[in-house]
Design an enzyme around this catalytic site. Sequence first.
Site, PDB file in Angstrom:
ATOM      1  N   ILE A 147       0.778  -1.156   0.123  1.00 25.98           N
ATOM      2  CA  ILE A 147       0.092  -0.089  -0.188  1.00 25.98           C
ATOM      3  C   ILE A 147       0.831   1.074   0.080  1.00 25.98           C
ATOM      4  CG2 ILE A 147      -1.819   1.524   1.323  1.00 25.98           C
ATOM      5  CD1 ILE A 147      -2.829  -1.350   2.324  1.00 25.98           C
ATOM      6  N   CYS A 148       0.584   2.012  -0.989  1.00 22.94           N
ATOM      7  CA  CYS A 148       1.265   3.504  -1.130  1.00 22.94           C
ATOM      8  C   CYS A 148       2.818   3.207  -1.271  1.00 22.94           C
ATOM      9  CB  CYS A 148       0.837   4.212   0.112  1.00 22.94           C
ATOM     10  SG  CYS A 148       1.417   6.008  -0.237  1.00 22.94           S
ATOM     11  N   GLN A 149       3.472   3.764  -0.211  1.00 20.73           N
ATOM     12  CA  GLN A 149       5.164   3.568  -0.228  1.00 20.73           C
ATOM     13  C   GLN A 149       5.167   2.012  -0.128  1.00 20.73           C
ATOM     14  OE1 GLN A 149       6.898   4.669   3.275  1.00 20.73           O
ATOM     15  NE2 GLN A 149       8.976   5.250   2.211  1.00 20.73           N
ATOM     16  N   GLY A 151       3.732  -0.190  -1.330  1.00 11.95           N
ATOM     17  CA  GLY A 151       3.634  -0.728  -2.572  1.00 11.95           C
ATOM     18  C   GLY A 151       4.806  -0.659  -3.595  1.00 11.95           C
ATOM     19  N   MET A 171      -1.412  -1.074  -4.198  1.00 11.04           N
ATOM     20  CA  MET A 171      -2.517  -0.162  -3.923  1.00 11.04           C
ATOM     21  C   MET A 171      -2.130   1.092  -4.046  1.00 11.04           C
ATOM     22  SD  MET A 171      -5.404  -1.718  -1.425  1.00 11.04           S
ATOM     23  CE  MET A 171      -6.825  -0.501  -1.030  1.00 11.04           C
TER      24      MET A 171
END
Lengths: 355, 371
Positions: A147-149, A151, A171
Amino acid sequence: MLPIQIRPDQVMDELTTFQNKLTQGLQNLADAGDIPAGVTPKEAVYREDKLTLYRFQAPASVVQHPVPLLIVYALVNRPYMTDLQEDRSTVKGLLDAGMDVYLIDWGYPDRADRFLTMDDYLNGYLDRCVDEICHRHKLDKINILGICQGGTFSLCYSAMHPEKVQNLITMVTPVNFHTPDNILSHWVKHVDIDTLVDTMGNIPGELLNWTFLNLKPYQLMGQKYLDMVEVLQDKSKLDNFLRMEKWIFDSPDQAGETYRQFIKDFYQQNKLMNGGLRIGEHEIDLANVTMPVLNIFAEQDHLVPPDASKALAGKVGTKDYTELSFPGGHIGIYVSGKAQKTVPPAIGKWVKERN
Amino acid sequence: MADNPFTPEDWMEAQRKYWSAWMDMSRKAMGNHNPGHTGWADGLDQWWKTVGSGMPLSGNEAMEQMLKMGRNYFSMAENLYQGNNATEALNRWLDQMNSAFQGFTQIPGASKDANAFWQMPMDTWRRATSSFMPMPGDFMQALRPPARAPYGDAVQEQLDRFLSVPGVGYTRESQEQYQNLAKVVINYQQAMQNYQAAFNKVGMDSIDRFRARLDDAGRQDQPITSMRALYDEWIDVCEEVYGEFVMSEEYAKLYGEMVNHLMAVKHQGTRLMDEVSESLNMPTRCEVNTLHRRLQESRREQHALKSALRKLTDQVNSMAPPAKAESGTSTASQNKDNASASRTASATPARSGRTTTPKRQTASTKAKQND
């Protein structure tokens, strides 16, 4: 026609209503107490330094998928965003979709952690968590949801250790850090990151908070608090507001060396796209990401613009690449009602189709 | 509780009455067709002072912010209310704010809140950085041009000359360090000033665009009919103008300079503190960094050695003893059992790191050596 048609008595009525709401809601605010976040029961299965690997308790009525799913969250902010409250929980949705869910809580680095590098995080902590899950389930590879970083970290990890990742889900993950609408990369363009890290050691969470709030300062520091008055009387809505408020300002400091590499190599030099990125002994080449990839992005994401995520399409080596577009923002993708109904079930379905 | 003549409900009721009385006074003023200065924003302040002292919320960040924004909202209403024509009143208020931005000063009264509103990014910057600055946030505020204005540029020139005086004698190096600190503080102050000036420009642009939006609303027969709608429109315009500005090269440079100069101040401050620490025979930041770096390197090596040892152990395990192979069990399945057993032995709940090699592997190693 005059552009403003508000009579003085109207002004007064609006202010009176506002003030009444404020007065009546004060007691709710005073009684709010500590707002819990992270609601799904979980067990700590592995600890190392400040890191904790959790396994969430699956509902008894749902048959779990044999290959577990590890959630890799960002270092900035706290991972309980994925399990914020009963009716707003990506974790719960994934469990309901039959996933066996693990999550890494990176903890709060202190000054003794300043020299933790991206290599330490990815080829150290993350790799050992993956090994731990593999060992527990007698598997060679698992599913990863970044997720985000987290990811971006998951992409790098998958490129370095493709043999350990069965399916990869990203994501709201930045891949191309130089899209024209990327505010954060624009802001750090002239910042001397070496001096920043050499001076500060770890990067304070307050500095990150300032950065995120200043993406939309008048909404996030002004309008939002007027809206708060509107929810003061509704205890449930007030709790939701305060829970989100707690999460927004719950920003761990960032280990200096990891921050240095992340900002310089990713935000300033865009090496994940352009090449030349090294983590420890590994040269990162996204062509090594050969496992199936599901890339989920948010259409109104002001932090990670959709194009920054969609750039992954042309870079990964897999022939099984799927995109899922979510009509919402960077936070709404975990917590909105719409997200609960669509995102976790879609992930569950996609994973099941590939085993 | 029965003995308590003043329950929380009474207290809340008292607050409601307080505010009702305040609003009644305003209504009476309106009835006299002489609205003048209603003091609504001040009323909110006064109300909170009364309430805050009796509530467990004083110091609550969300509450403070809510009141701050409420004050802003009330101030906007107050200015809109001063006159029979809301459009004219608003234009007058916008003119005031524009003058405030141009003059780089604050006009007492209504525009003060709006000015503070536009400077929210700068205000939060001060608050965010004060936690890791060697001096309080107000210190930099005191160095801003308005604080020095009565003395003009002469002070700056004198200061520059003073800071350039070469050090002599035994304390020469120490003097230079403090001169450097003063120089980097001034540079940072200048960078902050430039940043703030740019935000004043954003404020003026926002006013222009707000006027244009209102004109459009009038032309399209879609007037704004509530205070809240007006406030939301205002926020929308501010975000739009701000959003354009922060994506400009000018902003990226201003921001970069402000951060870089702040780091120079912090860096120099740390250096001076290190000198003091050293003189007191205390560990310096520099020395602690060295320790942390070496410790992390050692831990990295330790993990690498553990990993190498595990691989070697697995390799050794994979070389099955011939005697057992002859007993009818396949080598591959036996090794799988060994590996599984070793993992089961080490998989304890929430354990810290991986455990050492099980005894069974040691036996296997000995068997190999015997071969």
